[in-house]
Design a protein around this motif. Structure first.
Motif, PDB file in Angstrom:
ATOM      1  N   LEU A   1       0.825  -1.210   0.000  1.00 29.05           N
ATOM      2  CA  LEU A   1       0.000   0.000   0.000  1.00 29.05           C
ATOM      3  C   LEU A   1       0.858   1.258   0.000  1.00 29.05           C
ATOM      4  CD1 LEU A   1      -2.991  -0.777   2.380  1.00 29.05           C
ATOM      5  CD2 LEU A   1      -3.022  -0.436  -0.072  1.00 29.05           C
ATOM      6  N   LYS A   2       1.972   1.200   0.676  1.00 27.47           N
ATOM      7  CA  LYS A   2       2.860   2.358   0.746  1.00 27.47           C
ATOM      8  C   LYS A   2       3.416   2.698  -0.632  1.00 27.47           C
ATOM      9  CE  LYS A   2       6.645   4.089   3.561  1.00 27.47           C
ATOM     10  NZ  LYS A   2       7.618   3.748   4.595  1.00 27.47           N
ATOM     11  N   ARG A   3       3.680   1.652  -1.457  1.00 29.90           N
ATOM     12  CA  ARG A   3       4.200   1.864  -2.803  1.00 29.90           C
ATOM     13  C   ARG A   3       3.092   2.085  -3.836  1.00 29.90           C
ATOM     14  NH1 ARG A   3       7.663  -3.215  -3.472  1.00 29.90           N
ATOM     15  NH2 ARG A   3       7.113  -3.724  -1.359  1.00 29.90           N
ATOM     16  N   GLY A   4       1.843   2.024  -3.429  1.00 28.28           N
ATOM     17  CA  GLY A   4       0.733   2.270  -4.333  1.00 28.28           C
ATOM     18  C   GLY A   4       0.331   1.068  -5.172  1.00 28.28           C
ATOM     19  N   MET A   5       0.684  -0.117  -4.753  1.00 22.77           N
ATOM     20  CA  MET A   5       0.332  -1.340  -5.490  1.00 22.77           C
ATOM     21  C   MET A   5      -0.970  -1.910  -4.934  1.00 22.77           C
ATOM     22  SD  MET A   5       4.000  -3.166  -5.622  1.00 22.77           S
ATOM     23  CE  MET A   5       5.189  -2.767  -6.863  1.00 22.77           C
ATOM     24  N   LYS A   6      -2.081  -1.285  -5.288  1.00 22.55           N
ATOM     25  CA  LYS A   6      -3.366  -1.694  -4.729  1.00 22.55           C
ATOM     26  C   LYS A   6      -3.806  -3.065  -5.231  1.00 22.55           C
ATOM     27  CE  LYS A   6      -5.123   2.866  -3.827  1.00 22.55           C
ATOM     28  NZ  LYS A   6      -6.172   3.842  -4.075  1.00 22.55           N
ATOM     29  N   ARG A   7      -3.595  -3.350  -6.511  1.00 26.83           N
ATOM     30  CA  ARG A   7      -4.002  -4.642  -7.052  1.00 26.83           C
ATOM     31  C   ARG A   7      -3.228  -5.781  -6.388  1.00 26.83           C
ATOM     32  NH1 ARG A   7      -3.930  -5.073 -13.306  1.00 26.83           N
ATOM     33  NH2 ARG A   7      -5.636  -3.625 -12.991  1.00 26.83           N
ATOM     34  N   ASP A   8      -1.936  -5.580  -6.215  1.00 22.92           N
ATOM     35  CA  ASP A   8      -1.123  -6.592  -5.536  1.00 22.92           C
ATOM     36  C   ASP A   8      -1.557  -6.755  -4.085  1.00 22.92           C
ATOM     37  OD1 ASP A   8       0.292  -6.939  -7.850  1.00 22.92           O
ATOM     38  OD2 ASP A   8       1.966  -5.669  -7.234  1.00 22.92           O
ATOM     39  N   PHE A   9      -1.934  -5.669  -3.451  1.00 22.01           N
ATOM     40  CA  PHE A   9      -2.419  -5.728  -2.083  1.00 22.01           C
ATOM     41  C   PHE A   9      -3.691  -6.564  -1.989  1.00 22.01           C
ATOM     42  CE2 PHE A   9      -5.293  -3.977   1.151  1.00 22.01           C
ATOM     43  CZ  PHE A   9      -4.567  -4.284   2.291  1.00 22.01           C
ATOM     44  N   TYR A  10      -4.613  -6.368  -2.928  1.00 24.49           N
ATOM     45  CA  TYR A  10      -5.865  -7.126  -2.898  1.00 24.49           C
ATOM     46  C   TYR A  10      -5.624  -8.617  -3.142  1.00 24.49           C
ATOM     47  CZ  TYR A  10      -8.163  -2.595  -3.025  1.00 24.49           C
ATOM     48  OH  TYR A  10      -8.569  -1.330  -2.732  1.00 24.49           O
ATOM     49  N   VAL A  11      -4.744  -8.941  -4.081  1.00 27.96           N
ATOM     50  CA  VAL A  11      -4.427 -10.347  -4.334  1.00 27.96           C
ATOM     51  C   VAL A  11      -3.770 -10.965  -3.111  1.00 27.96           C
ATOM     52  CG1 VAL A  11      -2.986 -11.891  -5.717  1.00 27.96           C
ATOM     53  CG2 VAL A  11      -4.274 -10.080  -6.830  1.00 27.96           C
ATOM     54  N   CYS A  12      -2.851 -10.250  -2.504  1.00 27.77           N
ATOM     55  CA  CYS A  12      -2.176 -10.730  -1.301  1.00 27.77           C
ATOM     56  C   CYS A  12      -3.195 -10.939  -0.169  1.00 27.77           C
ATOM     57  CB  CYS A  12      -1.102  -9.732  -0.877  1.00 27.77           C
ATOM     58  SG  CYS A  12      -0.201 -10.185   0.602  1.00 27.77           S
ATOM     59  N   SER A  13      -4.136 -10.043  -0.035  1.00 32.10           N
ATOM     60  CA  SER A  13      -5.143 -10.150   1.018  1.00 32.10           C
ATOM     61  C   SER A  13      -6.052 -11.357   0.817  1.00 32.10           C
ATOM     62  CB  SER A  13      -5.990  -8.882   1.069  1.00 32.10           C
ATOM     63  OG  SER A  13      -5.187  -7.781   1.393  1.00 32.10           O
ATOM     64  N   VAL A  14      -6.466 -11.608  -0.417  1.00 34.04           N
ATOM     65  CA  VAL A  14      -7.333 -12.751  -0.695  1.00 34.04           C
ATOM     66  C   VAL A  14      -6.585 -14.057  -0.427  1.00 34.04           C
ATOM     67  CG1 VAL A  14      -8.502 -14.010  -2.551  1.00 34.04           C
ATOM     68  CG2 VAL A  14      -8.836 -11.559  -2.313  1.00 34.04           C
ATOM     69  N   LEU A  15      -5.343 -14.156  -0.887  1.00 31.79           N
ATOM     70  CA  LEU A  15      -4.556 -15.360  -0.640  1.00 31.79           C
ATOM     71  C   LEU A  15      -4.286 -15.539   0.855  1.00 31.79           C
ATOM     72  CD1 LEU A  15      -2.032 -15.218  -3.599  1.00 31.79           C
ATOM     73  CD2 LEU A  15      -4.002 -16.718  -3.341  1.00 31.79           C
ATOM     74  N   TYR A  16      -4.079 -14.447   1.538  1.00 27.97           N
ATOM     75  CA  TYR A  16      -3.865 -14.492   2.988  1.00 27.97           C
ATOM     76  C   TYR A  16      -5.103 -15.029   3.706  1.00 27.97           C
ATOM     77  CZ  TYR A  16      -3.057 -12.845   7.710  1.00 27.97           C
ATOM     78  OH  TYR A  16      -2.910 -12.782   9.057  1.00 27.97           O
ATOM     79  N   LEU A  17      -6.287 -14.569   3.314  1.00 29.28           N
ATOM     80  CA  LEU A  17      -7.516 -15.033   3.950  1.00 29.28           C
ATOM     81  C   LEU A  17      -7.782 -16.509   3.671  1.00 29.28           C
ATOM     82  CD1 LEU A  17      -9.892 -11.992   3.407  1.00 29.28           C
ATOM     83  CD2 LEU A  17      -8.922 -12.818   5.544  1.00 29.28           C
ATOM     84  N   ILE A  18      -7.492 -16.952   2.450  1.00 29.57           N
ATOM     85  CA  ILE A  18      -7.650 -18.372   2.130  1.00 29.57           C
ATOM     86  C   ILE A  18      -6.686 -19.205   2.969  1.00 29.57           C
ATOM     87  CG2 ILE A  18      -7.325 -20.102   0.319  1.00 29.57           C
ATOM     88  CD1 ILE A  18      -8.334 -17.964  -1.665  1.00 29.57           C
ATOM     89  N   SER A  19      -5.450 -18.754   3.055  1.00 33.83           N
ATOM     90  CA  SER A  19      -4.447 -19.472   3.834  1.00 33.83           C
ATOM     91  C   SER A  19      -4.821 -19.519   5.306  1.00 33.83           C
ATOM     92  CB  SER A  19      -3.086 -18.800   3.657  1.00 33.83           C
ATOM     93  OG  SER A  19      -2.140 -19.338   4.522  1.00 33.83           O
ATOM     94  N   PHE A  20      -5.281 -18.411   5.833  1.00 34.51           N
ATOM     95  CA  PHE A  20      -5.667 -18.377   7.243  1.00 34.51           C
ATOM     96  C   PHE A  20      -6.848 -19.292   7.515  1.00 34.51           C
ATOM     97  CE2 PHE A  20      -8.334 -16.594  10.641  1.00 34.51           C
ATOM     98  CZ  PHE A  20      -7.466 -16.796  11.697  1.00 34.51           C
ATOM     99  N   SER A  21      -7.848 -19.284   6.636  1.00 34.21           N
ATOM    100  CA  SER A  21      -9.018 -20.124   6.874  1.00 34.21           C
ATOM    101  C   SER A  21      -8.656 -21.604   6.833  1.00 34.21           C
ATOM    102  CB  SER A  21     -10.125 -19.802   5.875  1.00 34.21           C
ATOM    103  OG  SER A  21      -9.698 -20.076   4.564  1.00 34.21           O
ATOM    104  N   LEU A  22      -7.759 -21.996   5.915  1.00 37.00           N
ATOM    105  CA  LEU A  22      -7.333 -23.395   5.870  1.00 37.00           C
ATOM    106  C   LEU A  22      -6.499 -23.769   7.092  1.00 37.00           C
ATOM    107  CD1 LEU A  22      -6.436 -23.827   2.108  1.00 37.00           C
ATOM    108  CD2 LEU A  22      -8.335 -24.865   3.350  1.00 37.00           C
TER     109      LEU A  22
END
Length: 67
Positions: free
Chosen positions: A21-42
């Motif tokens: 987010l600091k570097r302005g990579m919003k799309r990468d942030f969203y992909v990282c967040s979705v993968l993070y949530l999937i990983s956490f739920s598993l």
């Protein structure tokens, strides 16, 4: 075990995506967040000893339809 997983994921969630987010990579942030949530739920489901269905029958059916 569940407490350790939650603590580790909270620690990683605070440190990891902040730079994106600091570097302005919003799309990468969203992909990282979705993968993070999937990983956490598993990881949470496995630590609670819940039965997780196997994705292999779906993959096998997809391969059979392709051929």
């Amino acid at each position: 075990m569940v407490v350790y997983i939650v603590i580790i994921y909270v620690f990683v969630a605070i440190l990891d995506p902040y730079g994106l987010l600091k570097r302005g990579m919003k799309r990468d942030f969203y992909v990282c967040s979705v993968l993070y949530l999937i990983s956490f739920s598993l990881a949470f489901a496995l630590s609670m000893h819940w039965k997780i269905p196997s994705p292999s029958p779906l993959i096998e059916n997809l391969i059979k339809r392709l051929y």
